[in-house]
Design a protein around this motif. Structure first.
Motif, PDB file in Angstrom:
ATOM      1  N   LEU A  57       0.798  -1.202  -0.193  1.00 26.31           N
ATOM      2  CA  LEU A  57       0.257   0.385   0.157  1.00 26.31           C
ATOM      3  C   LEU A  57       0.966   1.172  -0.040  1.00 26.31           C
ATOM      4  O   LEU A  57       1.627   1.142   1.109  1.00 26.31           O
ATOM      5  CB  LEU A  57      -0.648  -0.121   1.361  1.00 26.31           C
ATOM      6  N   ALA A  58       1.061   2.320  -0.863  1.00 26.32           N
ATOM      7  CA  ALA A  58       1.394   3.195  -1.418  1.00 26.32           C
ATOM      8  C   ALA A  58       0.941   4.497  -1.288  1.00 26.32           C
ATOM      9  O   ALA A  58      -0.469   4.469  -1.536  1.00 26.32           O
ATOM     10  CB  ALA A  58       2.785   3.064  -2.963  1.00 26.32           C
ATOM     11  N   TRP A  59       1.498   5.562  -0.586  1.00 25.13           N
ATOM     12  CA  TRP A  59       0.658   7.057  -0.585  1.00 25.13           C
ATOM     13  C   TRP A  59       1.307   8.265  -0.336  1.00 25.13           C
ATOM     14  O   TRP A  59       2.606   7.801  -0.547  1.00 25.13           O
ATOM     15  CB  TRP A  59      -0.282   7.351   0.641  1.00 25.13           C
ATOM     16  N   VAL A  60       1.425   8.666  -1.150  1.00 24.66           N
ATOM     17  CA  VAL A  60       1.747  10.538  -0.786  1.00 24.66           C
ATOM     18  C   VAL A  60       0.320  11.481  -0.896  1.00 24.66           C
ATOM     19  O   VAL A  60      -0.468  11.413  -1.709  1.00 24.66           O
ATOM     20  CB  VAL A  60       2.870  10.214  -3.065  1.00 24.66           C
ATOM     21  N   GLN A  61       1.282  12.580  -0.520  1.00 23.28           N
ATOM     22  CA  GLN A  61       0.286  13.755  -0.511  1.00 23.28           C
ATOM     23  C   GLN A  61       0.615  14.378  -1.386  1.00 23.28           C
ATOM     24  O   GLN A  61       1.687  14.601  -1.105  1.00 23.28           O
ATOM     25  CB  GLN A  61       0.049  14.109   1.232  1.00 23.28           C
ATOM     26  N   TYR A 129       4.274  -1.368   3.428  1.00 25.88           N
ATOM     27  CA  TYR A 129       3.819  -0.264   2.934  1.00 25.88           C
ATOM     28  C   TYR A 129       4.708   1.038   2.887  1.00 25.88           C
ATOM     29  O   TYR A 129       5.776   1.252   3.149  1.00 25.88           O
ATOM     30  CB  TYR A 129       3.274   0.502   4.980  1.00 25.88           C
ATOM     31  N   ILE A 130       4.406   2.091   1.918  1.00 29.01           N
ATOM     32  CA  ILE A 130       5.646   2.947   1.430  1.00 29.01           C
ATOM     33  C   ILE A 130       5.061   3.976   1.725  1.00 29.01           C
ATOM     34  O   ILE A 130       3.544   4.532   1.072  1.00 29.01           O
ATOM     35  CB  ILE A 130       5.342   2.620  -0.242  1.00 29.01           C
ATOM     36  N   GLU A 131       5.602   5.037   2.517  1.00 31.18           N
ATOM     37  CA  GLU A 131       5.177   6.290   2.363  1.00 31.18           C
ATOM     38  C   GLU A 131       5.647   8.134   1.850  1.00 31.18           C
ATOM     39  O   GLU A 131       7.198   7.648   1.860  1.00 31.18           O
ATOM     40  CB  GLU A 131       5.121   7.118   3.678  1.00 31.18           C
ATOM     41  N   GLY A 132       5.365   7.995  -0.125  1.00 32.18           N
ATOM     42  CA  GLY A 132       6.281   8.598  -0.546  1.00 32.18           C
ATOM     43  C   GLY A 132       7.316   7.396  -0.881  1.00 32.18           C
ATOM     44  O   GLY A 132       7.063   7.014  -2.015  1.00 32.18           O
ATOM     45  N   ASP A 133       8.426   7.706  -0.477  1.00 32.50           N
ATOM     46  CA  ASP A 133       9.974   7.486  -0.945  1.00 32.50           C
ATOM     47  C   ASP A 133      10.538   5.722  -0.215  1.00 32.50           C
ATOM     48  O   ASP A 133      11.583   5.997  -0.678  1.00 32.50           O
ATOM     49  CB  ASP A 133      10.645   7.597  -2.301  1.00 32.50           C
ATOM     50  N   VAL A 135       9.939   2.928   2.910  1.00 29.24           N
ATOM     51  CA  VAL A 135       9.033   2.246   3.659  1.00 29.24           C
ATOM     52  C   VAL A 135       8.931   1.899   4.858  1.00 29.24           C
ATOM     53  O   VAL A 135       9.715   2.559   5.270  1.00 29.24           O
ATOM     54  CB  VAL A 135       9.855   0.956   3.077  1.00 29.24           C
ATOM     55  N   ARG A 136       7.388   1.641   5.379  1.00 32.00           N
ATOM     56  CA  ARG A 136       7.218   1.970   6.603  1.00 32.00           C
ATOM     57  C   ARG A 136       6.671   1.005   7.319  1.00 32.00           C
ATOM     58  O   ARG A 136       6.345   0.375   6.054  1.00 32.00           O
ATOM     59  CB  ARG A 136       6.057   3.274   6.814  1.00 32.00           C
ATOM     60  N   PRO A 137       6.942   1.182   8.347  1.00 31.75           N
ATOM     61  CA  PRO A 137       6.705  -0.761   9.848  1.00 31.75           C
ATOM     62  C   PRO A 137       4.549  -1.361   9.462  1.00 31.75           C
ATOM     63  O   PRO A 137       4.706  -1.775  10.132  1.00 31.75           O
ATOM     64  CB  PRO A 137       7.565  -0.019  10.952  1.00 31.75           C
TER      65      PRO A 137
END
Length: 146
Positions: A57-61, A129-133, A135-137
């Motif tokens: 699941l990737a997201w970018v604001q 989980y990917i926020e911007g560039d 990888v998040r836990p």
């Protein structure tokens, strides 16, 4: 949403749009689940796409909105014969089966990150989980679908 469709142990299904290689992608329309949208992106498999699960699941604001991309993968590898029946949602694009390393080399940075993280998550049975560039836990609570 973006699709990760392995073919055998060393190849992937890609869309070739006028010489540009990309992962098959689509949008969620009016209350569709990512799995339902995926069935609209690639058609023609004799028994439909094999079971799908979210691997990333990737997201970018952006300035105006949050853009969320669900990366789904087939849980079973397709055969080259079955992949040969696939038709991409955009009639200008051809569906191709290419070696995984060639796909990795041919994607832009954001696509490459999603592909590599998605492949790792598929192998481990996890969801990435990917926020911007980065990888998040885990994903923030407002992004975790029910």
């Amino acid at each position: 949403m973006s699709l990760l469709v392995p073919v055998g142990a060393d190849a992937l299904v890609v869309a070739d749009l006028l010489g540009s290689i990309m992962m098959p992608t689509g949008t969620l329309q009016g209350g569709q689940t990512p799995q339902q949208a995926a069935q609209d992106v690639l058609r023609g498999a004799p028994d439909g796409l094999p079971l799908l699960r979210r691997v990333a699941l990737a997201w970018v604001q952006t300035r105006r909105r949050k853009v969320i991309t669900h990366v789904l993968a087939t849980t079973d590898s397709m055969t080259r014969e079955d992949a040969g029946h696939l038709i991409y949602r955009d009639p200008r694009a051809d569906v191709r089966v290419l070696p995984t390393l060639r796909v990795v080399d041919g994607l832009p940075a954001k696509g490459r990150l999603r592909l590599l993280v998605g492949l790792q998550a598929l192998a481990t049975g996890e969801t990435a989980y990917i926020e911007g560039d980065v990888v998040r836990p885990s994903a923030p609570p407002d992004l975790i679908p029910e």
